[in-house]
Design a protein around this motif. Structure first.
Motif, PDB file in Angstrom:
ATOM      1  N   ARG A  64     -94.598  -2.935  43.873  1.00  0.00           N
ATOM      2  CA  ARG A  64     -93.506  -3.837  44.237  1.00  0.00           C
ATOM      3  C   ARG A  64     -93.653  -5.129  43.426  1.00  0.00           C
ATOM      4  NH1 ARG A  64     -93.905  -4.804  50.296  1.00  0.00           N
ATOM      5  NH2 ARG A  64     -93.040  -2.684  50.464  1.00  0.00           N
ATOM      6  N   PRO A  65     -92.634  -5.549  42.688  1.00  0.00           N
ATOM      7  CA  PRO A  65     -92.731  -6.795  41.924  1.00  0.00           C
ATOM      8  C   PRO A  65     -92.986  -7.997  42.837  1.00  0.00           C
ATOM      9  CG  PRO A  65     -90.838  -5.501  41.217  1.00  0.00           C
ATOM     10  CD  PRO A  65     -91.357  -4.850  42.468  1.00  0.00           C
ATOM     11  N   GLN A  69     -91.705  -8.869  46.760  1.00  0.00           N
ATOM     12  CA  GLN A  69     -92.638  -9.109  47.858  1.00  0.00           C
ATOM     13  C   GLN A  69     -92.351 -10.455  48.519  1.00  0.00           C
ATOM     14  OE1 GLN A  69     -94.897  -6.950  48.893  1.00  0.00           O
ATOM     15  NE2 GLN A  69     -96.098  -8.169  50.331  1.00  0.00           N
ATOM     16  N   GLN A  70     -92.129 -11.478  47.714  1.00  0.00           N
ATOM     17  CA  GLN A  70     -91.852 -12.805  48.254  1.00  0.00           C
ATOM     18  C   GLN A  70     -90.561 -12.810  49.066  1.00  0.00           C
ATOM     19  OE1 GLN A  70     -93.846 -15.766  48.125  1.00  0.00           O
ATOM     20  NE2 GLN A  70     -92.349 -16.050  49.764  1.00  0.00           N
ATOM     21  N   VAL A 100     -95.770  -7.457  56.513  1.00  0.00           N
ATOM     22  CA  VAL A 100     -95.699  -7.661  55.063  1.00  0.00           C
ATOM     23  C   VAL A 100     -96.853  -8.563  54.644  1.00  0.00           C
ATOM     24  CG1 VAL A 100     -94.018  -9.540  55.352  1.00  0.00           C
ATOM     25  CG2 VAL A 100     -94.268  -8.439  53.131  1.00  0.00           C
ATOM     26  N   ALA A 101     -97.548  -8.170  53.573  1.00  0.00           N
ATOM     27  CA  ALA A 101     -98.771  -8.859  53.163  1.00  0.00           C
ATOM     28  C   ALA A 101     -98.475 -10.174  52.462  1.00  0.00           C
ATOM     29  CB  ALA A 101     -99.582  -7.969  52.226  1.00  0.00           C
ATOM     30  N   ASP A 104    -100.688 -13.190  47.716  1.00  0.00           N
ATOM     31  CA  ASP A 104    -101.910 -13.167  46.911  1.00  0.00           C
ATOM     32  C   ASP A 104    -102.824 -11.984  47.215  1.00  0.00           C
ATOM     33  OD1 ASP A 104    -102.296 -14.409  49.429  1.00  0.00           O
ATOM     34  OD2 ASP A 104    -104.139 -15.358  48.749  1.00  0.00           O
ATOM     35  N   VAL A 105    -102.586 -11.275  48.312  1.00  0.00           N
ATOM     36  CA  VAL A 105    -103.441 -10.126  48.641  1.00  0.00           C
ATOM     37  C   VAL A 105    -102.638  -8.836  48.799  1.00  0.00           C
ATOM     38  CG1 VAL A 105    -105.194 -11.551  49.758  1.00  0.00           C
ATOM     39  CG2 VAL A 105    -103.327 -10.589  51.135  1.00  0.00           C
ATOM     40  N   ALA A 106    -101.362  -8.872  48.455  1.00  0.00           N
ATOM     41  CA  ALA A 106    -100.475  -7.743  48.732  1.00  0.00           C
ATOM     42  C   ALA A 106    -100.861  -6.494  47.935  1.00  0.00           C
ATOM     43  CB  ALA A 106     -99.033  -8.125  48.423  1.00  0.00           C
ATOM     44  N   PRO A 107    -101.199  -5.395  48.611  1.00  0.00           N
ATOM     45  CA  PRO A 107    -101.560  -4.165  47.890  1.00  0.00           C
ATOM     46  C   PRO A 107    -100.426  -3.581  47.052  1.00  0.00           C
ATOM     47  CG  PRO A 107    -102.340  -4.092  50.169  1.00  0.00           C
ATOM     48  CD  PRO A 107    -101.426  -5.268  50.065  1.00  0.00           C
ATOM     49  N   HIS A 108     -99.180  -3.685  47.527  1.00  0.00           N
ATOM     50  CA  HIS A 108     -98.060  -3.147  46.758  1.00  0.00           C
ATOM     51  C   HIS A 108     -97.924  -3.854  45.408  1.00  0.00           C
ATOM     52  CE1 HIS A 108     -96.109  -0.279  49.450  1.00  0.00           C
ATOM     53  NE2 HIS A 108     -96.304  -1.109  50.458  1.00  0.00           N
TER      54      HIS A 108
END
Length: 207
Positions: A64-65, A69-70, A100-101, A104-108
């Motif tokens: 996910r870009p 995500q943001q 939703v992560a 800065d730590v989002a796995p996607h």
């Protein structure tokens, strides 16, 4: 106790980027064309082969870009602010991270995670208790992998899903039965790995 992605222990995990490329998953595994790191793709293909006859994995989303995500974070955080007037920023991030992560730590964002389900031979989704991406509020908490209040079929299907994915080294985010990852900071913390191997990626998909 459930560790959420907003937990400081997740951010404390170092990342040693291995440089594995993003690749597109096979069409029969992800008709949507999801992309993930190459090693994760291999693990998903292997997991799919372990399923009972007539059952397949169906990957809905992978990499996910950052901007996407943001946008998801902002949208869900706004919903939570409306539900919890006066909530402080720390509690808001904690509640938001159930679904939703943090960026800065989002796995996607690292190409390290997939959202997926099980389908039958016709491509129809099996019963896993909720729709993919049902928020805790929408599902009354049934989105949690170990949630009570789901039927026997859904519970059995979740066990099957977990069995094949865990056999290939993936870990589940407990608040979302559909979210599994490998190589990210959350995976490293849960498995005891010394570091994550995937950070955020902006590269093109490998041919």
């Amino acid at each position: 106790m459930t560790i959420l992605l907003s937990d400081p222990r997740v951010r404390a995990v170092p990342v040693v980027e291995c440089g594995a490329p993003l690749v597109r998953l096979p069409d029969d595994l992800s008709p949507a064309g999801a992309t993930v790191r190459a090693d994760l793709a291999d693990r998903l293909v292997a997991a799919d082969r372990l399923l009972p006859r007539g059952v397949r994995l169906r990957v809905v989303e992978g990499h996910r870009p950052l901007a996407q995500q943001q946008a998801i974070i902002a949208s869900y955080a706004a919903e939570l602010r409306a539900l919890h007037p006066g909530i402080d920023d720390t509690d808001l991030e904690r509640l938001t991270s159930r679904f939703v992560a943090p960026l800065d730590v989002a796995p996607h964002v690292g190409g390290a995670a997939v959202d997926l389900t099980l389908v039958d031979v016709c491509g129809d989704e099996l019963d896993l208790g909720t729709a993919i991406d049902a928020t805790p509020e929408q599902s009354d908490g049934r989105c949690w992998f170990a949630a009570a209040g789901i039927g026997a079929d859904a519970r059995a299907h979740r066990r099957v899903l977990a069995g094949v994915l865990r056999s290939q080294g993936l870990v589940n985010y407990p608040t979302e039965w559909w979210h599994w990852s490998h190589g990210d900071r959350y995976w490293a913390l849960v498995t005891g790995a010394r570091h994550a191997i995937y950070g955020p990626v902006r590269q093109e998909v490998a041919a």
